[in-house]
Scaffold this active site. Structure first.
Site, mmCIF file in Angstrom:
data_model
loop_
_atom_site.group_PDB
_atom_site.id
_atom_site.type_symbol
_atom_site.label_atom_id
_atom_site.label_comp_id
_atom_site.label_asym_id
_atom_site.label_seq_id
_atom_site.Cartn_x
_atom_site.Cartn_y
_atom_site.Cartn_z
ATOM 1 N N ILE A 160 0.854 -1.188 0.000
ATOM 2 C CA ILE A 160 0.000 0.000 0.000
ATOM 3 C C ILE A 160 0.888 1.235 0.000
ATOM 4 C CG2 ILE A 160 -1.784 1.259 1.250
ATOM 5 C CD1 ILE A 160 -2.561 -1.486 2.497
ATOM 6 N N CYS A 161 0.610 2.119 -0.945
ATOM 7 C CA CYS A 161 1.383 3.363 -1.050
ATOM 8 C C CYS A 161 0.666 4.448 -0.260
ATOM 9 C CB CYS A 161 1.526 3.750 -2.519
ATOM 10 S SG CYS A 161 2.513 5.239 -2.767
#
Length: 282
Positions: free
Chosen positions: A208-209
């Site tokens: 997840i960015c």
């Protein structure tokens, strides 16, 4: 004849007066000399007396000082001196070791950190169970307090992602959270397990960015609930969708791939920074 006798008498009188004057002068000189000698002797005796008195006083002072020092050496030390000696002795002893958690700028020791992490996670579990909107639910992985499987049960109902979930009968978006030893001072590692998603800031392996999941963007004030709500919002904002492409839907996310991807994106953002979205994007 009378005249001659008178002259002889006058001469004798003169001689007698002269001898008397000489005798008187001699007596005066003798008296003055004796007086001077007496004064000299008096001064000498006075000086000797002063010297004797000074020597006696000095000798007495030295004896008195020696006796005073001897008495002080025999007397037990005062409380003040004793305390001073104790302080000097104590200064030679190395200070007792203190826990590193009490020293500013130094990380807490493992035992203290484990206690903080456990108390924090127990409180977070209780708070999540008290949520009235049933936004998320938590299951411990093999009863491990430090690894959670979190079900994201709701996203924005006006989003395409919510429509995908309804059409594919997807009950939730399942995520895995691993809490490091120094949590809450470091962020958890969070990744998507299922379903396989596209976009929405979800990368290879389910990484997840999100800046708040990085060491630089994290704050110990963030809770798991707050992180999950932020993730739900980023999914919608990033136009996340459930993958329906043939061949990709059966490929599961893996932790190894997620960790490698996350490590790479953190390096990239630390080098180039994080892009702040426009205000219109929320």
């Amino acid at each position: 004849m009378a005249t001659l006798l008178r002259k002889i008498g006058l001469i004798r009188l003169h001689d007698r007066d002269t001898e008397g004057a000489k005798h008187q002068g001699s007596r005066k000189a003798t008296k003055s000399g004796s007086q001077k000698n007496a004064n000299k002797q008096c001064n000498s005796s006075s000086n000797e007396s002063i010297l004797l008195q000074s020597d006696h006083h000095h000798h007495y002072h030295n004896n008195h000082q020696q006796q005073h020092n001897h008495k002080r050496s025999e007397q037990p030390p005062s409380t003040k001196d004793s305390n001073k000696d104790k302080q000097q002795a104590g200064s030679k002893v190395p200070p007792a070791s203190t826990s590193s958690s009490s020293i500013p700028g130094q990380p807490p020791n493992k035992q203290h950190c484990a206690q903080v992490r456990s108390r924090r996670l127990m409180k977070e579990l209780q708070d999540i169970r008290k949520l009235t909107d049933h936004f998320i639910s938590v299951e411990l992985v093999e009863d491990n307090l430090f690894e959670w499987n979190v079900k994201l049960l709701q996203v924005d109902k006006d989003s395409a992602l919510w429509q995908d979930m309804k059409e594919t009968s997807t009950e939730c978006i399942l995520l895995n959270l691993n809490f490091p030893d120094n949590f809450p001072f470091s962020p958890p590692f969070m990744r998507v397990l299922s379903p396989r998603l596209e976009n929405g800031y979800v990368l290879d392996g389910g990484a997840i960015c999100m800046e708040l999941l990085t060491p630089r963007g994290w704050s110990s004030a963030y809770t798991v609930e707050a992180v999950m709500r932020q993730f739900a919002a980023s999914l919608v904002k990033g136009q996340g969708r459930i993958c329906r492409k043939v061949g990709k839907t059966k490929k599961a996310f893996t932790r190894k791939e997620a960790e490698a991807t996350f490590k790479s994106l953190v390096k990239t953002h630390e080098k180039y920074g994080w892009v702040t979205p426009p205000v219109s994007d929320g």
